[in-house]
Design a protein around this motif. Sequence first.
Motif, PDB file in Angstrom:
ATOM      1  N   TYR A   1      -0.015   4.869  13.214  1.00  0.00           N
ATOM      2  CA  TYR A   1       0.337   5.983  13.819  1.00  0.00           C
ATOM      3  C   TYR A   1       0.529   5.887  15.278  1.00  0.00           C
ATOM      4  O   TYR A   1       1.377   6.348  16.163  1.00  0.00           O
TER       5      TYR A   1
ATOM      6  N   ALA B   1       3.256   6.853   1.219  1.00  0.00           N
ATOM      7  CA  ALA B   1       2.336   7.426   0.487  1.00  0.00           C
ATOM      8  C   ALA B   1       1.434   8.385   1.250  1.00  0.00           C
ATOM      9  O   ALA B   1       0.331   8.862   0.970  1.00  0.00           O
ATOM     10  N   GLY B   2       1.721   8.617   2.587  1.00  0.00           N
ATOM     11  CA  GLY B   2       0.977   9.710   3.691  1.00  0.00           C
ATOM     12  C   GLY B   2      -0.341   8.814   4.049  1.00  0.00           C
ATOM     13  O   GLY B   2      -0.207   7.664   4.101  1.00  0.00           O
ATOM     14  N   ASN B   3      -1.293   9.671   4.609  1.00  0.00           N
ATOM     15  CA  ASN B   3      -2.192   9.281   5.180  1.00  0.00           C
ATOM     16  C   ASN B   3      -3.046   8.172   4.404  1.00  0.00           C
ATOM     17  O   ASN B   3      -3.509   8.345   3.316  1.00  0.00           O
TER      18      ASN B   3
ATOM     19  N   ARG C   1       0.909  -1.160  -0.021  1.00  0.00           N
ATOM     20  CA  ARG C   1      -0.052   0.019   0.218  1.00  0.00           C
ATOM     21  C   ARG C   1       0.860   1.185   0.044  1.00  0.00           C
ATOM     22  O   ARG C   1       0.363   2.342   0.528  1.00  0.00           O
TER      23      ARG C   1
ATOM     24  N   PHE D   1      -9.281   6.098  -5.585  1.00  0.00           N
ATOM     25  CA  PHE D   1      -9.510   4.634  -5.810  1.00  0.00           C
ATOM     26  C   PHE D   1     -10.179   3.996  -7.064  1.00  0.00           C
ATOM     27  O   PHE D   1      -9.945   3.147  -7.667  1.00  0.00           O
TER      28      PHE D   1
ATOM     29  N   ASN E   1       8.838   8.116  -2.793  1.00  0.00           N
ATOM     30  CA  ASN E   1       7.712   9.223  -2.466  1.00  0.00           C
ATOM     31  C   ASN E   1       7.632   9.531  -1.055  1.00  0.00           C
ATOM     32  O   ASN E   1       7.582   8.410  -0.225  1.00  0.00           O
TER      33      ASN E   1
ATOM     34  N   GLU F   1      -8.122   5.443   2.688  1.00  0.00           N
ATOM     35  CA  GLU F   1      -9.305   4.771   3.016  1.00  0.00           C
ATOM     36  C   GLU F   1      -9.892   4.957   4.689  1.00  0.00           C
ATOM     37  O   GLU F   1     -11.056   5.155   4.900  1.00  0.00           O
TER      38      GLU F   1
ATOM     39  N   LEU G   1      -6.586  17.233  -2.812  1.00  0.00           N
ATOM     40  CA  LEU G   1      -7.281  16.324  -2.022  1.00  0.00           C
ATOM     41  C   LEU G   1      -8.606  17.049  -1.358  1.00  0.00           C
ATOM     42  O   LEU G   1      -9.330  16.405  -0.566  1.00  0.00           O
TER      43      LEU G   1
ATOM     44  N   PRO H   1      -0.034  17.289  -1.385  1.00  0.00           N
ATOM     45  CA  PRO H   1      -1.145  17.588  -2.210  1.00  0.00           C
ATOM     46  C   PRO H   1      -2.542  17.706  -1.356  1.00  0.00           C
ATOM     47  O   PRO H   1      -3.504  17.159  -1.847  1.00  0.00           O
TER      48      PRO H   1
ATOM     49  N   PHE I   1      -8.923  21.585   8.959  1.00  0.00           N
ATOM     50  CA  PHE I   1      -8.489  20.103   8.326  1.00  0.00           C
ATOM     51  C   PHE I   1      -9.961  19.145   8.543  1.00  0.00           C
ATOM     52  O   PHE I   1     -10.149  18.320   7.897  1.00  0.00           O
TER      53      PHE I   1
HETATM   54  C1  LIG Z   1      -3.034  14.263   7.886  1.00  0.00           C
HETATM   55  C2  LIG Z   1      -2.174  13.474   6.647  1.00  0.00           C
HETATM   56  C3  LIG Z   1      -2.566  14.119   5.473  1.00  0.00           C
HETATM   57  C4  LIG Z   1      -1.945  13.224   4.158  1.00  0.00           C
HETATM   58  O1  LIG Z   1      -0.981  12.615   4.343  1.00  0.00           O
HETATM   59  S1  LIG Z   1      -2.550  13.682   2.672  1.00  0.00           S
HETATM   60  C5  LIG Z   1      -1.809  12.871   1.401  1.00  0.00           C
HETATM   61  C6  LIG Z   1      -2.435  11.298   1.103  1.00  0.00           C
HETATM   62  N1  LIG Z   1      -1.633  10.477   0.248  1.00  0.00           N
HETATM   63  C7  LIG Z   1      -2.078  10.651  -1.149  1.00  0.00           C
HETATM   64  O2  LIG Z   1      -2.902  11.465  -1.653  1.00  0.00           O
HETATM   65  C8  LIG Z   1      -1.087   9.676  -1.899  1.00  0.00           C
HETATM   66  C9  LIG Z   1      -1.912   8.860  -2.767  1.00  0.00           C
HETATM   67  N2  LIG Z   1      -0.879   7.845  -3.391  1.00  0.00           N
HETATM   68  C10 LIG Z   1      -0.381   8.208  -4.691  1.00  0.00           C
HETATM   69  O3  LIG Z   1      -0.514   9.365  -5.041  1.00  0.00           O
HETATM   70  C11 LIG Z   1       0.405   6.986  -5.214  1.00  0.00           C
HETATM   71  O4  LIG Z   1      -0.018   6.045  -4.552  1.00  0.00           O
HETATM   72  C12 LIG Z   1       1.900   7.184  -4.979  1.00  0.00           C
HETATM   73  C13 LIG Z   1       2.233   8.496  -5.980  1.00  0.00           C
HETATM   74  C14 LIG Z   1       2.379   7.371  -3.604  1.00  0.00           C
HETATM   75  C15 LIG Z   1       2.581   5.942  -5.637  1.00  0.00           C
HETATM   76  O5  LIG Z   1       1.959   5.549  -7.216  1.00  0.00           O
HETATM   77  P1  LIG Z   1       2.216   4.189  -7.738  1.00  0.00           P
HETATM   78  O6  LIG Z   1       3.671   3.470  -7.582  1.00  0.00           O
HETATM   79  O7  LIG Z   1       1.542   4.413  -8.972  1.00  0.00           O
HETATM   80  O8  LIG Z   1       1.265   3.262  -6.691  1.00  0.00           O
HETATM   81  P2  LIG Z   1      -0.141   3.053  -6.562  1.00  0.00           P
HETATM   82  O9  LIG Z   1      -0.545   2.165  -7.858  1.00  0.00           O
HETATM   83  O10 LIG Z   1      -1.073   4.329  -6.979  1.00  0.00           O
HETATM   84  O11 LIG Z   1      -0.338   2.557  -5.357  1.00  0.00           O
HETATM   85  C16 LIG Z   1      -0.150   1.259  -5.001  1.00  0.00           C
HETATM   86  C17 LIG Z   1      -1.311   0.678  -4.179  1.00  0.00           C
HETATM   87  O12 LIG Z   1      -1.400   1.411  -3.072  1.00  0.00           O
HETATM   88  C18 LIG Z   1      -2.398   2.107  -2.637  1.00  0.00           C
HETATM   89  N3  LIG Z   1      -2.471   3.166  -2.128  1.00  0.00           N
HETATM   90  C19 LIG Z   1      -1.412   4.297  -2.330  1.00  0.00           C
HETATM   91  N4  LIG Z   1      -1.401   5.141  -1.743  1.00  0.00           N
HETATM   92  C20 LIG Z   1      -2.611   5.035  -0.816  1.00  0.00           C
HETATM   93  C21 LIG Z   1      -2.945   5.887   0.249  1.00  0.00           C
HETATM   94  N5  LIG Z   1      -2.436   7.008   0.467  1.00  0.00           N
HETATM   95  N6  LIG Z   1      -3.987   5.126   1.020  1.00  0.00           N
HETATM   96  C22 LIG Z   1      -4.555   4.184   0.550  1.00  0.00           C
HETATM   97  N7  LIG Z   1      -3.894   3.394  -0.329  1.00  0.00           N
HETATM   98  C23 LIG Z   1      -2.985   3.729  -1.150  1.00  0.00           C
HETATM   99  C24 LIG Z   1      -3.323   2.276  -4.155  1.00  0.00           C
HETATM  100  O13 LIG Z   1      -4.503   2.247  -4.120  1.00  0.00           O
HETATM  101  C25 LIG Z   1      -2.771   0.732  -4.972  1.00  0.00           C
HETATM  102  O14 LIG Z   1      -3.526  -0.201  -4.395  1.00  0.00           O
HETATM  103  P3  LIG Z   1      -3.955  -1.216  -5.628  1.00  0.00           P
HETATM  104  O15 LIG Z   1      -2.766  -1.940  -5.882  1.00  0.00           O
HETATM  105  O16 LIG Z   1      -5.271  -2.076  -4.704  1.00  0.00           O
HETATM  106  O17 LIG Z   1      -4.575  -0.672  -6.736  1.00  0.00           O
END
Ligand SMILES: C/C=C/C(=O)SCCNC(=O)CCNC(=O)[C@H](O)C(C)(C)COP(=O)(O)OP(=O)(O)OC[C@H]1O[C@@H](n2cnc3c(N)ncnc32)[C@H](O)[C@@H]1OP(=O)(O)O
Length: 257
Positions: free
Chosen positions: A30, A60-62, A21, A246, A103, A65, A133, A129, A229
């Motif tokens: 956390y 990939a951050g929080n 993930r 998703f 990342n 889901e 979001l 980002p 937030f």
């Molecule tokens: C208070 C906190 C605030 C925050 O942290 S806000 C930020 C939240 N995070 C995001 O918006 C990042 C979301 N993820 C991405 O943008 C991408 O991923 C990456 C750039 C990190 C990597 O991209 P790639 O290498 O193409 O991988 P993939 O196919 O997108 O991900 C592989 C599997 O991992 C799951 N996954 C990725 N990031 C998250 C996440 N943040 N939460 C839950 N699941 C995640 C996907 O869905 C997928 O799953 P499957 O293989 O089933 O399609």
Amino acid sequence: MEILSSIQNGILTLEFNRPERKNAITAAMYQSMADALTAAETDTAVRAILLVGKPEIFTAGNDLEDFMKTAPAGGAIEDRSVYKFMMALSGATKPIVAAVAGNAVGIGTTLLMHCDLVYAADNAKFSMPFVQLGLCPEFASSLLLTQIAGYPRAAEKLMLGEAFGAQEALEMGLISKVLPVDALRAFAEGQAAKLVALPASSIRVTKELMKAARKAPTSVAIAAENIHFGKMLSSPEAKEAFMAFFQKRKPDFTQFA
Ligand SMILES: C/C=C/C(=O)SCCNC(=O)CCNC(=O)[C@H](O)C(C)(C)COP(=O)(O)OP(=O)(O)OC[C@H]1O[C@@H](n2cnc3c(N)ncnc32)[C@H](O)[C@@H]1OP(=O)(O)O
């Protein structure tokens, strides 16, 4: 174990271990990091903390889901494990070394601003980002990134949310060194070992003095960010962004005024 935690030679190492993930951080992850950091405060066997991911991904951050599940429930942010983790990290009196490869998204970049020594591999990519979001900056990133990088650069990173590489992170002062990905972990461990060997009291006081000026403004920023937030997490814009991720499509924000 999605967070690997170990104490060796004076170093508490916390490692993101959910590569399937992309090391997205769940509430349980956390909590386990918050518990380890809290315990480290009074554990004399710990003299430095090391935060690492995998060579191909920091985090990939929080978990998105988790965001979708926890948003409507509301409740005080102070009760959430993400808050406990970030407070334990930003309030830690022991030195923290972070090593980023791949990342570092969202809180994965924000948390670096609360660490002491931050190193990155040449494959590192940073992004905040929040706007993309339907959210806003969190845990003082609106303040600290502005202080670190200056307003125009911080505005670019926080408003457009586009990813930037290790070299740019170095230029803006977010990290202090770029290393080949294969050398990163050993280098960071070596830096942590140097901290272990130094007088703990001097490190503690130095850290306290260096962070003193930003302590109160950081608390104010965190409180202000939390108000927005928390509300934005259950906004239609955020729901659209999470669903779009998703469903592997671009979000459509034009439907919202
Ligand atoms: C208070 C906190 C605030 C925050 O942290 S806000 C930020 C939240 N995070 C995001 O918006 C990042 C979301 N993820 C991405 O943008 C991408 O991923 C990456 C750039 C990190 C990597 O991209 P790639 O290498 O193409 O991988 P993939 O196919 O997108 O991900 C592989 C599997 O991992 C799951 N996954 C990725 N990031 C998250 C996440 N943040 N939460 C839950 N699941 C995640 C996907 O869905 C997928 O799953 P499957 O293989 O089933 O399609």
